[in-house]
Design a protein around this motif. Sequence first.
Motif, PDB file in Angstrom:
ATOM      1  N   LYS A  56      -3.047 -24.801 -16.855  1.00 29.27           N
ATOM      2  CA  LYS A  56      -2.832 -26.217 -16.771  1.00 29.27           C
ATOM      3  C   LYS A  56      -3.712 -26.776 -18.306  1.00 29.27           C
ATOM      4  O   LYS A  56      -2.928 -27.616 -19.036  1.00 29.27           O
ATOM      5  CB  LYS A  56      -3.540 -26.998 -15.714  1.00 29.27           C
ATOM      6  CG  LYS A  56      -3.480 -28.811 -15.898  1.00 29.27           C
ATOM      7  CD  LYS A  56      -4.301 -29.145 -14.649  1.00 29.27           C
ATOM      8  CE  LYS A  56      -3.964 -30.918 -14.735  1.00 29.27           C
ATOM      9  NZ  LYS A  56      -4.372 -31.365 -15.955  1.00 29.27           N
ATOM     10  N   LEU A  59      -1.048 -25.927 -21.053  1.00 23.93           N
ATOM     11  CA  LEU A  59       0.198 -26.543 -21.060  1.00 23.93           C
ATOM     12  C   LEU A  59      -0.313 -27.921 -21.640  1.00 23.93           C
ATOM     13  O   LEU A  59       0.570 -28.593 -22.286  1.00 23.93           O
ATOM     14  CB  LEU A  59       0.767 -26.855 -19.501  1.00 23.93           C
ATOM     15  CG  LEU A  59       1.380 -25.691 -18.736  1.00 23.93           C
ATOM     16  CD1 LEU A  59       1.662 -25.846 -17.410  1.00 23.93           C
ATOM     17  CD2 LEU A  59       2.615 -25.189 -19.790  1.00 23.93           C
ATOM     18  N   ASP A  60      -1.355 -28.539 -21.305  1.00 25.23           N
ATOM     19  CA  ASP A  60      -1.953 -29.813 -22.014  1.00 25.23           C
ATOM     20  C   ASP A  60      -2.131 -29.665 -23.426  1.00 25.23           C
ATOM     21  O   ASP A  60      -1.619 -30.549 -24.205  1.00 25.23           O
ATOM     22  CB  ASP A  60      -3.165 -30.248 -21.359  1.00 25.23           C
ATOM     23  CG  ASP A  60      -3.102 -30.573 -19.949  1.00 25.23           C
ATOM     24  OD1 ASP A  60      -2.003 -31.002 -19.460  1.00 25.23           O
ATOM     25  OD2 ASP A  60      -4.081 -30.505 -19.096  1.00 25.23           O
ATOM     26  N   GLU A  63       1.402 -29.498 -24.875  1.00 18.75           N
ATOM     27  CA  GLU A  63       1.963 -30.797 -25.198  1.00 18.75           C
ATOM     28  C   GLU A  63       1.336 -31.591 -26.075  1.00 18.75           C
ATOM     29  O   GLU A  63       2.235 -32.268 -26.967  1.00 18.75           O
ATOM     30  CB  GLU A  63       1.561 -31.644 -23.633  1.00 18.75           C
ATOM     31  CG  GLU A  63       2.320 -33.169 -23.590  1.00 18.75           C
ATOM     32  CD  GLU A  63       1.809 -33.897 -22.387  1.00 18.75           C
ATOM     33  OE1 GLU A  63       2.512 -34.812 -22.064  1.00 18.75           O
ATOM     34  OE2 GLU A  63       1.334 -33.173 -21.483  1.00 18.75           O
ATOM     35  N   GLN A  64       0.124 -31.525 -26.370  1.00 14.67           N
ATOM     36  CA  GLN A  64      -0.498 -32.143 -27.441  1.00 14.67           C
ATOM     37  C   GLN A  64       0.213 -31.622 -28.734  1.00 14.67           C
ATOM     38  O   GLN A  64       0.436 -32.502 -29.897  1.00 14.67           O
ATOM     39  CB  GLN A  64      -1.980 -31.926 -27.295  1.00 14.67           C
ATOM     40  CG  GLN A  64      -2.689 -32.699 -26.148  1.00 14.67           C
ATOM     41  CD  GLN A  64      -4.283 -32.288 -26.111  1.00 14.67           C
ATOM     42  OE1 GLN A  64      -4.648 -31.571 -26.994  1.00 14.67           O
ATOM     43  NE2 GLN A  64      -4.915 -32.810 -25.117  1.00 14.67           N
ATOM     44  N   VAL A  66       3.213 -30.503 -29.304  1.00 10.10           N
ATOM     45  CA  VAL A  66       4.376 -30.886 -29.351  1.00 10.10           C
ATOM     46  C   VAL A  66       4.450 -32.384 -29.885  1.00 10.10           C
ATOM     47  O   VAL A  66       5.283 -32.648 -30.797  1.00 10.10           O
ATOM     48  CB  VAL A  66       5.234 -30.927 -28.032  1.00 10.10           C
ATOM     49  CG1 VAL A  66       6.280 -31.598 -27.996  1.00 10.10           C
ATOM     50  CG2 VAL A  66       5.505 -29.250 -27.573  1.00 10.10           C
ATOM     51  N   GLN A  67       3.765 -33.152 -29.272  1.00  4.98           N
ATOM     52  CA  GLN A  67       3.654 -34.635 -29.725  1.00  4.98           C
ATOM     53  C   GLN A  67       3.030 -34.778 -31.166  1.00  4.98           C
ATOM     54  O   GLN A  67       3.351 -35.482 -31.953  1.00  4.98           O
ATOM     55  CB  GLN A  67       2.564 -35.652 -28.712  1.00  4.98           C
ATOM     56  CG  GLN A  67       2.964 -35.516 -27.396  1.00  4.98           C
ATOM     57  CD  GLN A  67       4.192 -36.474 -27.072  1.00  4.98           C
ATOM     58  OE1 GLN A  67       4.469 -37.203 -27.905  1.00  4.98           O
ATOM     59  NE2 GLN A  67       5.044 -35.803 -26.268  1.00  4.98           N
TER      60      GLN A  67
END
Length: 355
Positions: A56, A59-60, A63-64, A66-67
Amino acid sequence: MIVEKKKINRFFLLATGPFLGMFIFMMFSFKTIHVEVQPASYVPAKTLAAQSEQLKQNLDKAEQTVQATISSIRRTSALYKQTTAAMNAIVKTAQTQAERPETIYNRRISAKLGVPFERVESSRIRIELYHVNPGVYQGYAMKVKLKDQNAMQMTLGRDKVGGAETTLQAVNRYGAVAGINAGGFADSGGKRYPLSTTVLNGKYVNGFEPSFKDLFFVGLNDAGKLIGGKFSNQAELDRLKPKFGATFVPVLLKNGQPMPIPDKWKTSPNRAPRTVIGNYKDDQLLIIVVDGYNESGGSGATLQELQSKMYGLGIVDAYNLDGGGSSSLIVNGRVVNHPSDGNLRPVPTHFLFFK
Protein backbone atom coordinates in the motif's frame (compact mmCIF):
# COMPACT_ATOMS: atom_id res chain seq x y z
CA MET A 1 -29.56 -81.40 -18.54
CA ILE A 2 -28.51 -81.33 -14.85
CA VAL A 3 -25.23 -82.99 -15.78
CA GLU A 4 -24.47 -80.16 -18.26
CA LYS A 5 -25.09 -77.43 -15.64
CA LYS A 6 -22.69 -79.10 -13.22
CA LYS A 7 -20.04 -79.22 -15.92
CA ILE A 8 -20.41 -75.53 -16.65
CA ASN A 9 -20.23 -74.55 -12.97
CA ARG A 10 -17.15 -76.67 -12.54
CA PHE A 11 -15.57 -75.00 -15.55
CA PHE A 12 -16.09 -71.47 -14.28
CA LEU A 13 -14.90 -72.43 -10.84
CA LEU A 14 -11.70 -73.76 -12.25
CA ALA A 15 -11.26 -70.70 -14.52
CA THR A 16 -11.72 -68.07 -11.81
CA GLY A 17 -10.03 -69.86 -9.04
CA PRO A 18 -6.50 -68.55 -9.65
CA PHE A 19 -7.63 -64.93 -9.81
CA LEU A 20 -9.67 -65.24 -6.65
CA GLY A 21 -6.73 -66.69 -4.81
CA MET A 22 -4.42 -63.92 -5.97
CA PHE A 23 -6.90 -61.28 -4.78
CA ILE A 24 -7.15 -62.85 -1.29
CA PHE A 25 -3.33 -63.04 -1.12
CA MET A 26 -2.91 -59.35 -2.01
CA MET A 27 -5.49 -58.28 0.59
CA PHE A 28 -3.61 -59.91 3.47
CA SER A 29 -0.04 -59.47 2.31
CA PHE A 30 0.21 -55.62 1.54
CA LYS A 31 0.40 -52.96 4.29
CA THR A 32 -1.69 -49.77 4.37
CA ILE A 33 0.01 -46.83 2.54
CA HIS A 34 0.55 -43.81 4.79
CA VAL A 35 1.79 -40.40 3.46
CA GLU A 36 3.10 -37.89 5.98
CA VAL A 37 2.56 -34.20 5.05
CA GLN A 38 4.16 -31.24 6.87
CA PRO A 39 1.64 -28.39 6.28
CA ALA A 40 3.69 -25.97 8.37
CA SER A 41 6.21 -25.53 5.58
CA TYR A 42 3.48 -24.25 3.26
CA VAL A 43 2.14 -21.65 5.64
CA PRO A 44 3.89 -18.23 5.86
CA ALA A 45 5.89 -17.81 9.02
CA LYS A 46 4.36 -14.33 9.44
CA THR A 47 0.99 -12.91 8.56
CA LEU A 48 0.39 -10.95 5.24
CA ALA A 49 -0.45 -7.72 7.05
CA ALA A 50 3.11 -6.36 6.87
CA GLN A 51 3.47 -7.13 3.16
CA SER A 52 0.08 -5.63 2.46
CA GLU A 53 1.03 -2.45 4.31
CA GLN A 54 4.31 -2.20 2.38
CA LEU A 55 2.49 -2.72 -0.91
CA LYS A 56 0.00 0.00 0.00
CA GLN A 57 2.82 2.38 0.86
CA ASN A 58 4.51 1.64 -2.48
CA LEU A 59 1.26 2.26 -4.35
CA ASP A 60 0.81 5.56 -2.49
CA LYS A 61 4.33 6.61 -3.45
CA ALA A 62 3.65 5.62 -7.07
CA GLU A 63 0.47 7.71 -7.08
CA GLN A 64 2.36 10.67 -5.66
CA THR A 65 5.03 10.24 -8.35
CA VAL A 66 2.37 10.12 -11.08
CA GLN A 67 0.69 13.27 -9.74
CA ALA A 68 4.05 15.02 -9.55
CA THR A 69 4.87 13.96 -13.09
CA ILE A 70 1.50 15.18 -14.40
CA SER A 71 1.99 18.48 -12.61
CA SER A 72 5.50 18.80 -14.08
CA ILE A 73 4.20 18.05 -17.58
CA ARG A 74 1.51 20.70 -17.18
CA ARG A 75 4.05 23.27 -16.01
CA THR A 76 6.37 22.35 -18.88
CA SER A 77 3.48 22.62 -21.37
CA ALA A 78 2.51 26.02 -20.03
CA LEU A 79 6.14 27.16 -20.18
CA TYR A 80 6.43 25.84 -23.74
CA LYS A 81 3.32 27.78 -24.78
CA GLN A 82 4.67 30.91 -23.15
CA THR A 83 8.05 30.43 -24.82
CA THR A 84 6.42 29.79 -28.19
CA ALA A 85 4.29 32.90 -27.86
CA ALA A 86 7.35 34.91 -26.86
CA MET A 87 9.38 33.55 -29.81
CA ASN A 88 6.54 34.29 -32.22
CA ALA A 89 6.38 37.82 -30.88
CA ILE A 90 10.15 38.16 -31.30
CA VAL A 91 9.99 36.82 -34.88
CA LYS A 92 7.13 39.16 -35.72
CA THR A 93 9.00 42.09 -34.24
CA ALA A 94 12.15 41.10 -36.13
CA GLN A 95 10.20 40.84 -39.37
CA THR A 96 8.61 44.21 -38.74
CA GLN A 97 12.01 45.74 -38.00
CA ALA A 98 13.50 44.08 -41.10
CA GLU A 99 10.69 45.44 -43.24
CA ARG A 100 10.94 48.94 -41.83
CA PRO A 101 13.73 50.10 -44.16
CA GLU A 102 11.81 48.76 -47.16
CA THR A 103 8.58 50.34 -45.92
CA ILE A 104 10.28 53.67 -45.25
CA TYR A 105 12.01 53.62 -48.65
CA ASN A 106 8.79 52.72 -50.45
CA ARG A 107 6.95 55.49 -48.62
CA ARG A 108 9.62 57.96 -49.64
CA ILE A 109 9.62 57.09 -53.34
CA SER A 110 5.83 56.89 -53.43
CA ALA A 111 5.54 60.36 -51.90
CA LYS A 112 7.35 61.77 -54.93
CA LEU A 113 4.72 60.29 -57.20
CA GLY A 114 1.74 61.56 -55.22
CA VAL A 115 -1.42 59.61 -54.44
CA PRO A 116 -2.23 56.56 -56.57
CA PHE A 117 -5.59 56.67 -58.31
CA GLU A 118 -5.68 52.91 -58.87
CA ARG A 119 -4.12 49.94 -57.20
CA VAL A 120 -3.77 46.22 -57.91
CA GLU A 121 -2.60 43.93 -55.13
CA SER A 122 -2.13 40.17 -55.01
CA SER A 123 0.31 37.63 -53.64
CA ARG A 124 2.27 37.91 -56.91
CA ILE A 125 2.32 41.61 -57.69
CA ARG A 126 1.54 45.13 -56.53
CA ILE A 127 0.69 47.82 -59.07
CA GLU A 128 0.06 51.49 -58.29
CA LEU A 129 -1.07 54.01 -60.89
CA TYR A 130 -0.27 57.73 -60.62
CA HIS A 131 -0.94 60.80 -62.71
CA VAL A 132 2.13 62.55 -64.10
CA ASN A 133 1.48 66.18 -64.97
CA PRO A 134 4.45 68.51 -64.62
CA GLY A 135 2.67 71.13 -66.76
CA VAL A 136 4.39 70.59 -70.10
CA TYR A 137 3.06 67.09 -70.72
CA GLN A 138 0.58 64.64 -69.27
CA GLY A 139 1.04 60.99 -68.60
CA TYR A 140 0.82 58.09 -66.18
CA ALA A 141 3.28 56.36 -63.91
CA MET A 142 2.88 52.69 -63.02
CA LYS A 143 4.97 51.50 -60.07
CA VAL A 144 5.30 47.72 -59.98
CA LYS A 145 6.57 45.43 -57.25
CA LEU A 146 7.11 41.89 -58.50
CA LYS A 147 6.53 39.58 -55.54
CA ASP A 148 6.79 36.67 -57.94
CA GLN A 149 9.51 36.82 -60.60
CA ASN A 150 7.10 35.22 -63.07
CA ALA A 151 4.49 37.95 -62.61
CA MET A 152 6.05 39.82 -65.56
CA GLN A 153 6.47 38.24 -68.97
CA MET A 154 7.16 39.27 -72.56
CA THR A 155 5.11 38.04 -75.51
CA LEU A 156 5.42 38.15 -79.26
CA GLY A 157 2.56 39.44 -81.38
CA ARG A 158 0.25 36.47 -81.95
CA ASP A 159 3.06 34.29 -80.54
CA LYS A 160 5.08 34.26 -83.73
CA VAL A 161 8.01 36.07 -85.26
CA GLY A 162 6.65 38.64 -87.70
CA GLY A 163 3.30 38.82 -85.96
CA ALA A 164 1.82 41.92 -84.36
CA GLU A 165 -1.12 42.75 -82.13
CA THR A 166 -2.18 45.56 -79.83
CA THR A 167 -1.17 45.45 -76.18
CA LEU A 168 -4.84 45.19 -75.24
CA GLN A 169 -5.19 42.10 -77.44
CA ALA A 170 -2.10 40.54 -75.85
CA VAL A 171 -3.37 41.34 -72.33
CA ASN A 172 -6.77 39.80 -73.04
CA ARG A 173 -5.33 36.77 -74.79
CA TYR A 174 -2.98 35.96 -71.91
CA GLY A 175 -5.30 37.01 -69.09
CA ALA A 176 -2.84 39.63 -67.81
CA VAL A 177 -3.83 42.40 -65.42
CA ALA A 178 -1.65 45.02 -67.12
CA GLY A 179 0.60 45.53 -70.12
CA ILE A 180 2.77 48.00 -72.03
CA ASN A 181 4.42 48.03 -75.42
CA ALA A 182 8.04 46.88 -75.45
CA GLY A 183 10.80 47.12 -78.08
CA GLY A 184 11.04 48.67 -81.49
CA PHE A 185 10.26 46.96 -84.78
CA ALA A 186 10.97 46.86 -88.49
CA ASP A 187 8.39 46.15 -91.18
CA SER A 188 9.20 43.83 -94.06
CA GLY A 189 7.05 41.90 -96.50
CA GLY A 190 3.85 42.87 -94.75
CA LYS A 191 5.14 41.56 -91.41
CA ARG A 192 6.37 43.37 -88.32
CA TYR A 193 9.59 42.02 -86.82
CA PRO A 194 11.18 42.79 -83.42
CA LEU A 195 14.15 45.12 -83.65
CA SER A 196 17.63 43.62 -83.15
CA THR A 197 18.37 41.36 -80.14
CA THR A 198 15.20 39.87 -78.68
CA VAL A 199 15.04 37.19 -75.97
CA LEU A 200 11.96 35.14 -75.11
CA ASN A 201 11.85 32.39 -72.47
CA GLY A 202 15.62 32.53 -72.16
CA LYS A 203 16.22 31.98 -75.90
CA TYR A 204 17.29 34.39 -78.64
CA VAL A 205 14.46 34.89 -81.11
CA ASN A 206 16.68 35.79 -84.07
CA GLY A 207 20.10 35.25 -82.56
CA PHE A 208 22.30 37.79 -80.82
CA GLU A 209 23.17 41.06 -82.58
CA PRO A 210 25.92 43.26 -81.10
CA SER A 211 24.70 46.68 -79.99
CA PHE A 212 25.34 49.29 -82.61
CA LYS A 213 24.71 53.01 -82.84
CA ASP A 214 22.34 53.94 -80.00
CA LEU A 215 20.52 50.62 -79.59
CA PHE A 216 20.29 48.86 -76.23
CA PHE A 217 18.72 45.70 -74.83
CA VAL A 218 16.37 45.76 -71.81
CA GLY A 219 14.47 43.00 -70.05
CA LEU A 220 14.36 40.83 -66.95
CA ASN A 221 16.79 38.14 -65.84
CA ASP A 222 15.87 34.75 -64.41
CA ALA A 223 15.69 36.30 -60.92
CA GLY A 224 13.10 38.87 -61.97
CA LYS A 225 15.53 41.83 -61.94
CA LEU A 226 15.66 44.53 -64.60
CA ILE A 227 18.76 44.26 -66.79
CA GLY A 228 19.83 46.29 -69.77
CA GLY A 229 22.49 48.18 -71.67
CA LYS A 230 24.75 47.78 -74.66
CA PHE A 231 26.47 44.47 -75.33
CA SER A 232 29.28 43.93 -77.82
CA ASN A 233 29.08 40.13 -77.65
CA GLN A 234 26.62 37.48 -76.55
CA ALA A 235 28.75 36.32 -73.62
CA GLU A 236 28.34 39.74 -71.96
CA LEU A 237 24.57 39.46 -72.11
CA ASP A 238 24.51 35.77 -71.22
CA ARG A 239 26.30 36.53 -67.95
CA LEU A 240 23.21 38.50 -66.88
CA LYS A 241 21.02 35.43 -67.56
CA PRO A 242 18.29 37.21 -69.55
CA LYS A 243 14.86 35.63 -69.34
CA PHE A 244 13.27 38.00 -71.84
CA GLY A 245 13.88 41.40 -73.34
CA ALA A 246 13.70 43.66 -76.38
CA THR A 247 15.69 46.42 -78.08
CA PHE A 248 15.23 50.16 -78.65
CA VAL A 249 16.99 53.55 -78.16
CA PRO A 250 18.43 55.24 -76.12
CA VAL A 251 19.59 54.53 -72.54
CA LEU A 252 18.43 57.36 -70.23
CA LEU A 253 19.98 56.47 -66.83
CA LYS A 254 22.68 54.04 -65.81
CA ASN A 255 23.65 53.40 -62.18
CA GLY A 256 21.69 56.47 -61.14
CA GLN A 257 23.46 58.79 -63.55
CA PRO A 258 22.01 60.48 -66.68
CA MET A 259 23.45 59.15 -69.92
CA PRO A 260 24.19 61.39 -72.92
CA ILE A 261 21.20 61.51 -75.25
CA PRO A 262 22.26 61.42 -78.91
CA ASP A 263 21.47 64.64 -80.76
CA LYS A 264 19.36 62.72 -83.27
CA TRP A 265 16.96 61.56 -80.56
CA LYS A 266 16.74 64.98 -78.98
CA THR A 267 15.01 66.43 -82.02
CA SER A 268 13.62 63.50 -84.03
CA PRO A 269 11.02 64.11 -82.82
CA ASN A 270 11.35 66.83 -80.21
CA ARG A 271 8.21 65.87 -78.31
CA ALA A 272 6.28 62.66 -78.64
CA PRO A 273 4.17 60.14 -76.80
CA ARG A 274 6.67 58.04 -74.85
CA THR A 275 7.02 54.82 -72.90
CA VAL A 276 9.99 54.51 -70.55
CA ILE A 277 10.89 51.84 -68.01
CA GLY A 278 13.27 51.92 -65.05
CA ASN A 279 14.00 50.35 -61.69
CA TYR A 280 14.49 51.59 -58.14
CA LYS A 281 17.34 50.33 -55.98
CA ASP A 282 14.93 47.88 -54.30
CA ASP A 283 14.12 46.43 -57.78
CA GLN A 284 10.63 47.89 -58.00
CA LEU A 285 9.83 48.97 -61.54
CA LEU A 286 8.57 52.34 -62.70
CA ILE A 287 6.95 52.79 -66.10
CA ILE A 288 5.92 56.19 -67.42
CA VAL A 289 3.64 56.48 -70.43
CA VAL A 290 3.17 60.01 -71.82
CA ASP A 291 0.23 61.11 -73.95
CA GLY A 292 0.56 63.01 -77.21
CA TYR A 293 -1.89 63.73 -80.00
CA ASN A 294 0.54 62.94 -82.84
CA GLU A 295 4.14 62.11 -83.67
CA SER A 296 5.02 65.40 -85.35
CA GLY A 297 6.98 66.67 -82.35
CA GLY A 298 4.47 69.19 -81.03
CA SER A 299 2.98 67.15 -78.16
CA GLY A 300 4.17 64.74 -75.53
CA ALA A 301 7.50 64.86 -73.71
CA THR A 302 11.13 65.19 -74.72
CA LEU A 303 13.62 62.52 -73.76
CA GLN A 304 15.49 65.05 -71.63
CA GLU A 305 12.31 65.79 -69.68
CA LEU A 306 11.68 62.11 -68.99
CA GLN A 307 15.33 61.56 -68.15
CA SER A 308 15.15 64.36 -65.57
CA LYS A 309 11.85 63.04 -64.28
CA MET A 310 13.17 59.52 -63.74
CA TYR A 311 16.34 60.87 -62.15
CA GLY A 312 14.36 63.05 -59.76
CA LEU A 313 12.18 60.08 -58.77
CA GLY A 314 15.25 58.11 -57.68
CA ILE A 315 15.40 55.65 -60.57
CA VAL A 316 18.67 53.75 -60.95
CA ASP A 317 18.51 52.57 -64.56
CA ALA A 318 16.06 53.87 -67.18
CA TYR A 319 15.43 52.96 -70.81
CA ASN A 320 13.30 54.50 -73.54
CA LEU A 321 10.94 52.01 -75.16
CA ASP A 322 9.12 52.40 -78.45
CA GLY A 323 6.91 55.50 -78.40
CA GLY A 324 4.68 57.55 -80.65
CA GLY A 325 1.65 55.58 -81.76
CA SER A 326 3.15 52.45 -80.17
CA SER A 327 2.87 53.79 -76.60
CA SER A 328 0.20 51.90 -74.70
CA LEU A 329 -0.73 51.30 -71.08
CA ILE A 330 -3.38 48.72 -70.25
CA VAL A 331 -4.62 48.09 -66.68
CA ASN A 332 -7.59 45.99 -65.59
CA GLY A 333 -8.79 45.47 -69.15
CA ARG A 334 -8.92 49.12 -70.23
CA VAL A 335 -6.66 51.49 -72.15
CA VAL A 336 -5.35 54.03 -69.61
CA ASN A 337 -3.42 56.32 -71.97
CA HIS A 338 -4.67 58.10 -75.08
CA PRO A 339 -2.95 56.59 -78.15
CA SER A 340 -1.84 59.23 -80.63
CA ASP A 341 -3.17 57.21 -83.58
CA GLY A 342 -6.62 57.30 -82.06
CA ASN A 343 -6.39 53.54 -81.72
CA LEU A 344 -3.81 51.17 -80.33
CA ARG A 345 -1.06 50.23 -82.75
CA PRO A 346 -0.26 46.53 -83.33
CA VAL A 347 3.34 45.90 -82.26
CA PRO A 348 5.49 42.73 -82.14
CA THR A 349 6.53 42.73 -78.45
CA HIS A 350 4.71 43.43 -75.18
CA PHE A 351 5.59 43.41 -71.49
CA LEU A 352 2.71 41.85 -69.56
CA PHE A 353 1.98 41.76 -65.82
CA PHE A 354 0.03 39.02 -64.07
CA LYS A 355 -2.04 39.11 -60.89
